[in-house]
Scaffold this motif. Structure first.
Motif, PDB file in Angstrom:
ATOM      1  N   GLY A   9       0.359  -1.099  -0.026  1.00  0.00           N
ATOM      2  CA  GLY A   9      -0.173   0.076   0.020  1.00  0.00           C
ATOM      3  C   GLY A   9       0.595   1.327  -0.102  1.00  0.00           C
ATOM      4  O   GLY A   9       1.919   1.177  -0.256  1.00  0.00           O
ATOM      5  N   GLY A  10      -0.028   2.289   0.121  1.00  0.00           N
ATOM      6  CA  GLY A  10       0.810   3.777  -0.130  1.00  0.00           C
ATOM      7  C   GLY A  10      -0.151   4.929  -0.734  1.00  0.00           C
ATOM      8  O   GLY A  10      -1.219   4.499  -0.595  1.00  0.00           O
ATOM      9  N   LEU A  11       0.804   5.992  -1.048  1.00  0.00           N
ATOM     10  CA  LEU A  11       0.148   7.201  -1.318  1.00  0.00           C
ATOM     11  C   LEU A  11       0.167   7.199  -2.791  1.00  0.00           C
ATOM     12  O   LEU A  11       1.267   6.758  -3.362  1.00  0.00           O
ATOM     13  CB  LEU A  11       0.378   8.258  -0.984  1.00  0.00           C
ATOM     14  N   VAL A  12      -0.271   6.945  -3.870  1.00  0.00           N
ATOM     15  CA  VAL A  12      -0.668   7.391  -5.528  1.00  0.00           C
ATOM     16  C   VAL A  12      -1.247   8.518  -6.041  1.00  0.00           C
ATOM     17  O   VAL A  12      -2.318   8.727  -5.278  1.00  0.00           O
ATOM     18  CB  VAL A  12      -1.097   5.726  -5.434  1.00  0.00           C
ATOM     19  N   GLN A  13      -1.298   8.964  -6.998  1.00  0.00           N
ATOM     20  CA  GLN A  13      -1.825   9.965  -7.148  1.00  0.00           C
ATOM     21  C   GLN A  13      -2.881   9.348  -8.850  1.00  0.00           C
ATOM     22  O   GLN A  13      -2.717   8.575  -8.829  1.00  0.00           O
ATOM     23  CB  GLN A  13      -0.873  10.651  -8.566  1.00  0.00           C
ATOM     24  N   PRO A  14      -4.146   9.971  -8.685  1.00  0.00           N
ATOM     25  CA  PRO A  14      -5.062   9.255  -9.810  1.00  0.00           C
ATOM     26  C   PRO A  14      -4.687   8.996 -10.920  1.00  0.00           C
ATOM     27  O   PRO A  14      -3.719   9.849 -11.002  1.00  0.00           O
ATOM     28  CB  PRO A  14      -5.770  10.756  -9.601  1.00  0.00           C
ATOM     29  N   TRP A 105      -8.115 -12.775   7.871  1.00  0.00           N
ATOM     30  CA  TRP A 105      -8.467 -11.559   7.457  1.00  0.00           C
ATOM     31  C   TRP A 105      -6.316 -11.722   8.040  1.00  0.00           C
ATOM     32  O   TRP A 105      -5.651 -11.897   9.259  1.00  0.00           O
ATOM     33  CB  TRP A 105      -8.888 -10.795   8.013  1.00  0.00           C
ATOM     34  N   GLY A 106      -6.183 -10.807   6.795  1.00  0.00           N
ATOM     35  CA  GLY A 106      -4.953  -9.672   7.699  1.00  0.00           C
ATOM     36  C   GLY A 106      -5.032  -8.653   7.822  1.00  0.00           C
ATOM     37  O   GLY A 106      -5.952  -8.310   8.781  1.00  0.00           O
ATOM     38  N   GLN A 107      -3.971  -7.869   8.554  1.00  0.00           N
ATOM     39  CA  GLN A 107      -4.249  -6.851   9.107  1.00  0.00           C
ATOM     40  C   GLN A 107      -4.297  -5.312   8.916  1.00  0.00           C
ATOM     41  O   GLN A 107      -4.668  -4.525   9.055  1.00  0.00           O
ATOM     42  CB  GLN A 107      -2.844  -6.436  10.456  1.00  0.00           C
ATOM     43  N   GLY A 108      -4.587  -5.317   7.505  1.00  0.00           N
ATOM     44  CA  GLY A 108      -4.396  -4.222   6.454  1.00  0.00           C
ATOM     45  C   GLY A 108      -3.449  -3.619   6.022  1.00  0.00           C
ATOM     46  O   GLY A 108      -2.507  -3.266   6.356  1.00  0.00           O
ATOM     47  N   THR A 109      -3.419  -2.511   4.665  1.00  0.00           N
ATOM     48  CA  THR A 109      -2.396  -2.315   4.445  1.00  0.00           C
ATOM     49  C   THR A 109      -3.496  -1.057   3.287  1.00  0.00           C
ATOM     50  O   THR A 109      -4.158  -0.872   2.537  1.00  0.00           O
ATOM     51  CB  THR A 109      -1.141  -3.030   3.120  1.00  0.00           C
ATOM     52  N   GLN A 110      -2.760   0.206   3.837  1.00  0.00           N
ATOM     53  CA  GLN A 110      -3.997   1.144   3.355  1.00  0.00           C
ATOM     54  C   GLN A 110      -3.001   1.493   2.031  1.00  0.00           C
ATOM     55  O   GLN A 110      -2.293   1.787   1.566  1.00  0.00           O
ATOM     56  CB  GLN A 110      -3.022   2.451   4.832  1.00  0.00           C
ATOM     57  N   VAL A 111      -4.234   2.095   1.311  1.00  0.00           N
ATOM     58  CA  VAL A 111      -3.839   2.997   0.238  1.00  0.00           C
ATOM     59  C   VAL A 111      -4.685   4.287  -0.328  1.00  0.00           C
ATOM     60  O   VAL A 111      -6.095   4.385   0.117  1.00  0.00           O
ATOM     61  CB  VAL A 111      -4.591   2.031  -0.901  1.00  0.00           C
ATOM     62  N   THR A 112      -3.457   5.393  -0.572  1.00  0.00           N
ATOM     63  CA  THR A 112      -4.368   6.744  -0.376  1.00  0.00           C
ATOM     64  C   THR A 112      -4.376   7.385  -1.856  1.00  0.00           C
ATOM     65  O   THR A 112      -3.102   7.157  -2.457  1.00  0.00           O
ATOM     66  CB  THR A 112      -3.814   7.823   0.470  1.00  0.00           C
ATOM     67  N   VAL A 113      -5.446   7.144  -2.541  1.00  0.00           N
ATOM     68  CA  VAL A 113      -5.004   7.801  -3.966  1.00  0.00           C
ATOM     69  C   VAL A 113      -5.615   9.565  -3.974  1.00  0.00           C
ATOM     70  O   VAL A 113      -6.495   9.537  -3.623  1.00  0.00           O
ATOM     71  CB  VAL A 113      -6.446   7.151  -5.346  1.00  0.00           C
ATOM     72  N   SER A 114      -3.934   9.892  -4.178  1.00  0.00           N
ATOM     73  CA  SER A 114      -5.057  11.916  -3.841  1.00  0.00           C
ATOM     74  C   SER A 114      -3.974  12.640  -4.868  1.00  0.00           C
ATOM     75  O   SER A 114      -2.362  11.809  -4.885  1.00  0.00           O
ATOM     76  CB  SER A 114      -4.658  12.286  -2.223  1.00  0.00           C
ATOM     77  N   SER A 115      -4.256  13.914  -5.306  1.00  0.00           N
ATOM     78  CA  SER A 115      -3.075  13.919  -5.710  1.00  0.00           C
ATOM     79  C   SER A 115      -2.335  15.905  -4.951  1.00  0.00           C
ATOM     80  O   SER A 115      -1.646  16.327  -5.230  1.00  0.00           O
ATOM     81  CB  SER A 115      -3.535  15.206  -6.814  1.00  0.00           C
TER      82      SER A 115
END
Length: 115
Positions: A9-14, A105-115
């Protein structure tokens, strides 16, 4: 019992891409179905994609044509390739394994889609 660990997971642009990975503690052959789910703030957890032991796949309408679920039997890994990401894809993504001993279930991973 099945132990699951997500990563990627992570931060990615649209419009960008990410690949999520899920490592399993058991042979993936022993798991009837694996899947990815996500939960956005203030919303319920929802199905993203699933894959069965026979390699049948199922996708939420909102991700069809953009996301691809796959697995590597030799490495006991599950993947989610996410392309053309949108801000509404922002969520915590969870790996799930449906095994004869239960659902895990796993612990989860954050995905953030933002400019």
């Amino acid at each position: 019992q099945v132990h699951l660990v997500e990563s990627g997971g992570g931060l990615v642009q649209p419009g960008g891409s990410l690949r999520l990975s899920c490592a399993t503690s058991r042979s993936i052959f022993s798991i009837n179905r694996m899947g990815w789910y996500r939960q956005a703030p203030g919303k319920e957890r929802e199905l993203v994609a699933t894959i069965t032991s026979g390699d049948s796949t199922n996708y939420a309408d909102s991700v069809k044509g953009r996301f691809t679920i796959s697995r590597d039997n030799a490495k006991n890994m599950l993947y989610l390739q996410m392309n053309s990401l949108k801000p509404e894809d922002t969520a915590v993504y969870y790996c799930n394994a449906l095994h004869y001993s239960g659902s895990y279930w796993g612990q989860g991973t954050q995905v953030t889609v933002s400019s």
